[in-house]
Design a protein around this motif. Sequence first.
Motif, PDB file in Angstrom:
ATOM      1  N   VAL A 136      37.187  58.241  39.647  1.00 18.89           N
ATOM      2  CA  VAL A 136      38.120  57.154  38.850  1.00 18.89           C
ATOM      3  C   VAL A 136      38.235  56.210  39.855  1.00 18.89           C
ATOM      4  O   VAL A 136      38.138  54.515  40.008  1.00 18.89           O
ATOM      5  CB  VAL A 136      39.286  57.416  38.673  1.00 18.89           C
ATOM      6  CG1 VAL A 136      40.727  56.412  38.166  1.00 18.89           C
ATOM      7  CG2 VAL A 136      39.735  57.848  37.570  1.00 18.89           C
ATOM      8  N   CYS A 137      38.507  56.103  41.225  1.00 21.82           N
ATOM      9  CA  CYS A 137      38.209  55.024  42.883  1.00 21.82           C
ATOM     10  C   CYS A 137      37.269  54.694  42.746  1.00 21.82           C
ATOM     11  O   CYS A 137      36.813  53.576  43.035  1.00 21.82           O
ATOM     12  CB  CYS A 137      38.690  55.886  43.745  1.00 21.82           C
ATOM     13  SG  CYS A 137      39.843  56.325  43.971  1.00 21.82           S
ATOM     14  N   GLY A 138      35.757  55.582  42.440  1.00 22.42           N
ATOM     15  CA  GLY A 138      34.193  54.996  42.721  1.00 22.42           C
ATOM     16  C   GLY A 138      34.019  53.848  41.513  1.00 22.42           C
ATOM     17  O   GLY A 138      33.908  52.894  42.006  1.00 22.42           O
ATOM     18  N   ILE A 139      34.557  54.232  40.334  1.00 28.47           N
ATOM     19  CA  ILE A 139      34.816  53.314  39.264  1.00 28.47           C
ATOM     20  C   ILE A 139      35.469  52.188  39.066  1.00 28.47           C
ATOM     21  O   ILE A 139      34.332  50.839  39.822  1.00 28.47           O
ATOM     22  CB  ILE A 139      34.748  53.609  37.631  1.00 28.47           C
ATOM     23  CG1 ILE A 139      33.678  54.901  37.606  1.00 28.47           C
ATOM     24  CG2 ILE A 139      34.801  52.585  36.763  1.00 28.47           C
ATOM     25  CD1 ILE A 139      34.544  55.979  35.563  1.00 28.47           C
ATOM     26  N   LEU A 174      31.396  44.546  40.873  1.00 35.97           N
ATOM     27  CA  LEU A 174      30.578  43.858  40.692  1.00 35.97           C
ATOM     28  C   LEU A 174      31.498  42.148  39.749  1.00 35.97           C
ATOM     29  O   LEU A 174      31.341  41.038  39.600  1.00 35.97           O
ATOM     30  CB  LEU A 174      31.196  44.467  38.653  1.00 35.97           C
ATOM     31  CG  LEU A 174      29.362  45.387  38.576  1.00 35.97           C
ATOM     32  CD1 LEU A 174      29.797  46.647  36.895  1.00 35.97           C
ATOM     33  CD2 LEU A 174      28.756  44.498  38.834  1.00 35.97           C
ATOM     34  N   MET A 175      33.222  42.310  40.185  1.00 34.85           N
ATOM     35  CA  MET A 175      33.804  40.887  39.465  1.00 34.85           C
ATOM     36  C   MET A 175      33.690  40.049  41.179  1.00 34.85           C
ATOM     37  O   MET A 175      33.223  38.805  40.639  1.00 34.85           O
ATOM     38  CB  MET A 175      35.394  41.417  40.215  1.00 34.85           C
ATOM     39  CG  MET A 175      35.950  41.983  37.615  1.00 34.85           C
ATOM     40  SD  MET A 175      37.678  42.681  38.149  1.00 34.85           S
ATOM     41  CE  MET A 175      38.151  40.994  37.623  1.00 34.85           C
ATOM     42  N   VAL A 176      33.751  40.529  42.140  1.00 40.23           N
ATOM     43  CA  VAL A 176      32.892  39.572  43.031  1.00 40.23           C
ATOM     44  C   VAL A 176      32.224  38.744  42.705  1.00 40.23           C
ATOM     45  O   VAL A 176      31.977  37.458  43.222  1.00 40.23           O
ATOM     46  CB  VAL A 176      33.375  40.357  44.427  1.00 40.23           C
ATOM     47  CG1 VAL A 176      32.605  39.650  45.511  1.00 40.23           C
ATOM     48  CG2 VAL A 176      34.782  40.638  44.775  1.00 40.23           C
ATOM     49  N   ILE A 177      30.722  39.752  42.815  1.00 44.13           N
ATOM     50  CA  ILE A 177      29.634  39.677  42.511  1.00 44.13           C
ATOM     51  C   ILE A 177      29.532  38.251  41.360  1.00 44.13           C
ATOM     52  O   ILE A 177      29.136  37.632  41.470  1.00 44.13           O
ATOM     53  CB  ILE A 177      28.108  40.605  42.522  1.00 44.13           C
ATOM     54  CG1 ILE A 177      28.488  41.318  43.724  1.00 44.13           C
ATOM     55  CG2 ILE A 177      27.036  39.467  41.954  1.00 44.13           C
ATOM     56  CD1 ILE A 177      27.732  42.710  43.351  1.00 44.13           C
ATOM     57  N   ALA A 178      29.885  38.677  40.222  1.00 44.12           N
ATOM     58  CA  ALA A 178      29.894  37.595  39.201  1.00 44.12           C
ATOM     59  C   ALA A 178      30.628  36.540  39.024  1.00 44.12           C
ATOM     60  O   ALA A 178      30.003  35.420  39.678  1.00 44.12           O
ATOM     61  CB  ALA A 178      30.920  37.911  37.873  1.00 44.12           C
ATOM     62  N   ASP A 179      31.989  36.468  40.166  1.00 40.95           N
ATOM     63  CA  ASP A 179      32.761  35.441  40.781  1.00 40.95           C
ATOM     64  C   ASP A 179      31.438  34.237  41.172  1.00 40.95           C
ATOM     65  O   ASP A 179      31.855  33.065  41.460  1.00 40.95           O
ATOM     66  CB  ASP A 179      33.665  35.924  40.934  1.00 40.95           C
ATOM     67  CG  ASP A 179      34.822  34.680  41.252  1.00 40.95           C
ATOM     68  OD1 ASP A 179      35.024  33.977  40.530  1.00 40.95           O
ATOM     69  OD2 ASP A 179      35.588  34.322  42.626  1.00 40.95           O
ATOM     70  N   ALA A 180      31.147  35.121  42.675  1.00 37.06           N
ATOM     71  CA  ALA A 180      30.064  33.878  43.212  1.00 37.06           C
ATOM     72  C   ALA A 180      28.998  33.542  42.743  1.00 37.06           C
ATOM     73  O   ALA A 180      28.043  32.363  43.051  1.00 37.06           O
ATOM     74  CB  ALA A 180      29.955  34.934  44.045  1.00 37.06           C
TER      75      ALA A 180
END
Lengths: 155, 372
Positions: B15-18, B25-31
Amino acid sequence: MKQSPQLGKAEEAMKPGVITKEGFLGTDVRHLVEILTEDDAEVARLGLTHEVVADRMKYFKEEGLKGEGLLVDVGDDFEVSVESVRGKLACPFGEPGLISKSNVRVTNTRIGKAVNYTDFHIHMIGEHGFYQGKGSPYRVSPKELKEVLAINSEE
Amino acid sequence: MDFQWIELIQSVAVVCGIATVLALLMVIADATIGNYGEKKIVVNKDKELKVEGGNSVLTTLKEQGIFIPSACGGRGSCGLCKLKVDEGGGDYLPTELSWITKEEQKENIRLCCQLKVKNDLKITVPEEFLNIREYEVKVDKIVSLTHDIKGVTFALQGGDELDFKAGQFVQLQVPEYDLCEEPVYRAYSISSVPSDRKKFDLQIKYVNNGICTTYVHRHLREGEIITMNGPYGDFYLRDTDSEIIFMAVGSGMAPIRSILLDMAEKGISRKAVFLYGIRTAEDMFLYDELKELENKLPDFRFVPSVSRPDETQKWDGETGRITDILQKYLTNPEKTEAYLCAGERVIESYKAKLTELGVKEDKIYYDSFGGN
């Protein structure tokens, strides 16, 4: 009470910053389905229907428009003014098109009370039975409308 | 038991890994997704602007000193900020389509508060918009003209001058306060004469819960510095020798007063009548000034009309709505230009009456306002 996906979508659109900055739900923590159900019951208790309420609101708007931007007397007990407001709003229930926002102010001089509403309120009440959430600065309650607009019960 | 513990630890780790991967992914998408990088906007095939992509065209142009008229501050609810986007606009957005006609779509007209700068753009900006500037102005004087209309005089600062045509409007910026969490712009017609470029007057009527009108009526103080931009609009006197009928109610007097003062200064002596609607004699303001214009403009008549005469108030002028008395003053409808200033629905009513009486539709000019 379970809320349909359609009402869930409308509730999202009513939140602050989606259609208007303030939204339409005010401080109300109830789901839209509960707001609609409780106001519907209130309208029935008052011996009215949403259509009758909206028709009366529309009547005063039409009478007010005859004043061409100035306050007009309607019968012996009412003063009405209608002012244009630049801009239109989308219906949060997803109906196509935009609704204009003429401001209507009806003062019942006999009881010394006034109510303010717009074309948007007339549409929301007549088509969707929605009077806005409690705490919304633009909510007009069925009871207030019945009293100020002197709406007769459906009997 | 040991096996159960291992299974639990493994589950927590998965769960932690996911969660970590999703967060990355969210950080990369935001950037990346929201970052359109530097874009180029070519204005009128001539001027090239280098801008940061991602914001609306309205905001991006404003940051570049190009002001497109907008009465709702970019919320897509006034439909004013239309602009021709020749290239790079992409498909129409659902939020634009309610405002853009099919004819306008063929012309690539876009609602620039909704359209974002995601690509290089080629746009056409009307020349008059390029003269619009932002100013810091000082509130010089506030007077109560009636119980619900304030007259406000603004003074330009430093060497600034406002070059406008009589009848045009400006946008005032209301700073954040109780009714708005961020600054918003609202449009008001200038009521003073254009020859005074160092000062200008507005007439602002109070509207219940109106963001700008509440600010002006309850918070604005003399000496305060306010941001505004302008001038905007094509409501100005056409250069013809036609007769003129002006029609307005309440604060709709503003642009017409400006036009009349300008006519008086320039000695434009066309036959003109100003029909002005008020509810009671108490609602009249600047009566002496407008009557005085009859002396400066020999063919001009100022005709206020009271819609609800009150026996307790002295009034020997016209009574009734101004559409009721229009025929009496419209002596040559086919050769008359009409200039109207009122709310949208009232304008419709005026236009219907004017055309019924023979005024040509293309000779009716109007400034339609909303009270906010």
